[in-house]
Design a protein around this motif. Structure first.
Motif, PDB file in Angstrom:
ATOM      1  N   THR A 146       0.829  -1.203   0.000  1.00 47.59           N
ATOM      2  CA  THR A 146       0.000   0.000   0.000  1.00 47.59           C
ATOM      3  C   THR A 146       0.863   1.251   0.000  1.00 47.59           C
ATOM      4  OG1 THR A 146      -1.803  -1.109   1.181  1.00 47.59           O
ATOM      5  CG2 THR A 146      -1.760   1.295   1.261  1.00 47.59           C
ATOM      6  N   ASP A 147       1.847   1.292   0.889  1.00 47.67           N
ATOM      7  CA  ASP A 147       2.740   2.451   0.975  1.00 47.67           C
ATOM      8  C   ASP A 147       3.527   2.642  -0.321  1.00 47.67           C
ATOM      9  OD1 ASP A 147       1.895   2.909   3.546  1.00 47.67           O
ATOM     10  OD2 ASP A 147       3.593   1.916   4.496  1.00 47.67           O
ATOM     11  N   THR A 148       4.021   1.519  -0.864  1.00 47.92           N
ATOM     12  CA  THR A 148       4.815   1.587  -2.092  1.00 47.92           C
ATOM     13  C   THR A 148       3.966   2.030  -3.274  1.00 47.92           C
ATOM     14  OG1 THR A 148       6.224  -0.211  -1.284  1.00 47.92           O
ATOM     15  CG2 THR A 148       6.334   0.299  -3.631  1.00 47.92           C
ATOM     16  N   GLY A 149       2.779   1.434  -3.404  1.00 47.01           N
ATOM     17  CA  GLY A 149       1.884   1.796  -4.492  1.00 47.01           C
ATOM     18  C   GLY A 149       1.413   3.235  -4.393  1.00 47.01           C
ATOM     19  N   ALA A 150       1.143   3.677  -3.167  1.00 41.18           N
ATOM     20  CA  ALA A 150       0.705   5.055  -2.962  1.00 41.18           C
ATOM     21  C   ALA A 150       1.816   6.041  -3.320  1.00 41.18           C
ATOM     22  CB  ALA A 150       0.285   5.250  -1.511  1.00 41.18           C
ATOM     23  N   TYR A 151       3.025   5.710  -2.925  1.00 46.39           N
ATOM     24  CA  TYR A 151       4.173   6.578  -3.221  1.00 46.39           C
ATOM     25  C   TYR A 151       4.419   6.649  -4.727  1.00 46.39           C
ATOM     26  CZ  TYR A 151       8.979   8.312  -3.345  1.00 46.39           C
ATOM     27  OH  TYR A 151      10.114   9.032  -3.624  1.00 46.39           O
ATOM     28  N   ALA A 152       4.403   5.491  -5.390  1.00 41.55           N
ATOM     29  CA  ALA A 152       4.661   5.447  -6.827  1.00 41.55           C
ATOM     30  C   ALA A 152       3.597   6.213  -7.615  1.00 41.55           C
ATOM     31  CB  ALA A 152       4.725   3.994  -7.297  1.00 41.55           C
ATOM     32  N   SER A 205      -8.248  -6.935   1.350  1.00 48.65           N
ATOM     33  CA  SER A 205      -6.931  -6.291   1.351  1.00 48.65           C
ATOM     34  C   SER A 205      -7.056  -4.827   0.941  1.00 48.65           C
ATOM     35  CB  SER A 205      -5.983  -7.021   0.387  1.00 48.65           C
ATOM     36  OG  SER A 205      -5.774  -8.355   0.787  1.00 48.65           O
ATOM     37  N   THR A 206      -7.935  -4.556  -0.009  1.00 48.18           N
ATOM     38  CA  THR A 206      -8.157  -3.184  -0.466  1.00 48.18           C
ATOM     39  C   THR A 206      -8.762  -2.333   0.650  1.00 48.18           C
ATOM     40  OG1 THR A 206      -8.595  -4.057  -2.684  1.00 48.18           O
ATOM     41  CG2 THR A 206      -9.202  -1.772  -2.267  1.00 48.18           C
ATOM     42  N   VAL A 207      -9.719  -2.909   1.365  1.00 44.03           N
ATOM     43  CA  VAL A 207     -10.325  -2.199   2.500  1.00 44.03           C
ATOM     44  C   VAL A 207      -9.284  -1.918   3.575  1.00 44.03           C
ATOM     45  CG1 VAL A 207     -12.025  -2.359   4.363  1.00 44.03           C
ATOM     46  CG2 VAL A 207     -12.599  -3.191   2.063  1.00 44.03           C
ATOM     47  N   LEU A 208      -8.458  -2.914   3.859  1.00 43.75           N
ATOM     48  CA  LEU A 208      -7.404  -2.745   4.865  1.00 43.75           C
ATOM     49  C   LEU A 208      -6.394  -1.687   4.425  1.00 43.75           C
ATOM     50  CD1 LEU A 208      -6.780  -6.488   5.838  1.00 43.75           C
ATOM     51  CD2 LEU A 208      -7.891  -4.735   7.234  1.00 43.75           C
ATOM     52  N   ALA A 209      -6.184  -1.569   3.113  1.00 46.23           N
ATOM     53  CA  ALA A 209      -5.284  -0.547   2.591  1.00 46.23           C
ATOM     54  C   ALA A 209      -5.809   0.853   2.904  1.00 46.23           C
ATOM     55  CB  ALA A 209      -5.106  -0.716   1.082  1.00 46.23           C
TER      56      ALA A 209
END
Length: 270
Positions: A146-152, A205-209
């Motif tokens: 989540t952190d990596t995808g959000a940053y990218a 997983s998406t909800v947890l993100a």
């Protein structure tokens, strides 16, 4: 990239690698190693919360830190970890009274609940039968994804800010990128481990993100409230324990709550 940024990135990578090894072993082997790791995290988070809210670490902070670290020891004393959640509201009142003349006393006192909930959730998830090991790895990986995808997505797409007053760098594109990465992570885990409901696990997983990002924003709000950049500098290049675990803390609480609320039915997905 400047020399300063390059050195900072290198430091972050080295720190992450050093921490990853012992953390992996503790998660893999479970109790007592996992409990000892959580106890250490609890002690450090109590210290960071005290320093952040009160600007000092004296008796009230020591009390909070000892409580947080002690939760992971309760199972070895034959005491259910749920007892900590009964003590936390009482401790909240005590901490408020002990820091009565401090400006950040309300936030500091709330820390007994804010920290106790995820600590209990971590311990609960790891102890959930044979699936506990996969649970913790899945949760850790989806938060990292989540952190990596959000940053990218944030740096490549940009666009409208998610919460400019709290965290100026976060964007709506970043949130969607994090959700997409979490969805893929959940689906991959479900496929590799042959879990029963792969699509539902990917959606979960998406909800947890989203919840992880909310946890990140909450801690950013508290740090901004007290004018600090990081909860501490204990992890070179990363900041503090709270800075690294904020998203995982909120996600773990939701996951544990869902398992309990469904009377364990959620476990049939795995």
């Amino acid at each position: 990239m400047t020399v300063k940024k390059t050195n900072g990135l290198f430091l972050r990578i080295i720190s992450a690698l050093i921490i990853a090894g012992p953390a992996y072993l503790a998660i893999y082997h479970g109790a007592p190693y996992f409990n000892f790791m959580i106890a250490l995290f609890g002690l450090l988070m109590g210290w960071e919360w005290s320093k952040m809210c009160l600007g000092e670490f004296k008796f009230p902070g020591i009390l909070l830190s000892t409580f947080c670290g002690g939760i992971a020891v309760l199972p070895f004393l034959g005491i259910p970890i749920e007892e900590a959640l009964l003590i936390a509201p009482i401790l909240c009142t005590v901490l408020f009274a002990l820091s009565l003349h401090k400006q950040g006393r309300i936030w500091f006192a709330i820390g007994s609940l804010y920290l106790a909930l995820p600590i209990c959730a971590f311990l609960f998830l790891r102890s959930t039968g044979d699936i506990g090991l996969s649970f913790v790895f899945w949760l850790a990986c989806l938060v990292v994804a989540t952190d990596t995808g959000a940053y990218a997505a944030g740096i490549t797409i940009g666009g409208p800010k998610l919460a400019p007053r709290i965290s100026p760098k976060k964007t709506w594109a970043g949130l969607l990128g994090g959700m997409t990465s979490a969805f893929l992570t959940g689906f991959i885990f479900a496929t590799v481990f042959e879990w029963e409901k792969s699509l539902l696990i990917a959606i979960l997983s998406t909800v947890l993100a989203v919840v992880a990002q909310m946890g990140d924003l909450f801690e950013s709000h508290v740090k901004r409230r007290f004018g600090v950049k990081d909860s501490s500098q204990i992890i070179p290049g990363h900041g503090g324990i709270l800075d690294r675990l904020d998203g995982m803390m909120s996600a773990s609480v939701l996951l544990a709550a869902l398992i309990i609320a469904t009377n364990g039915h959620l476990l049939t997905w795995f």
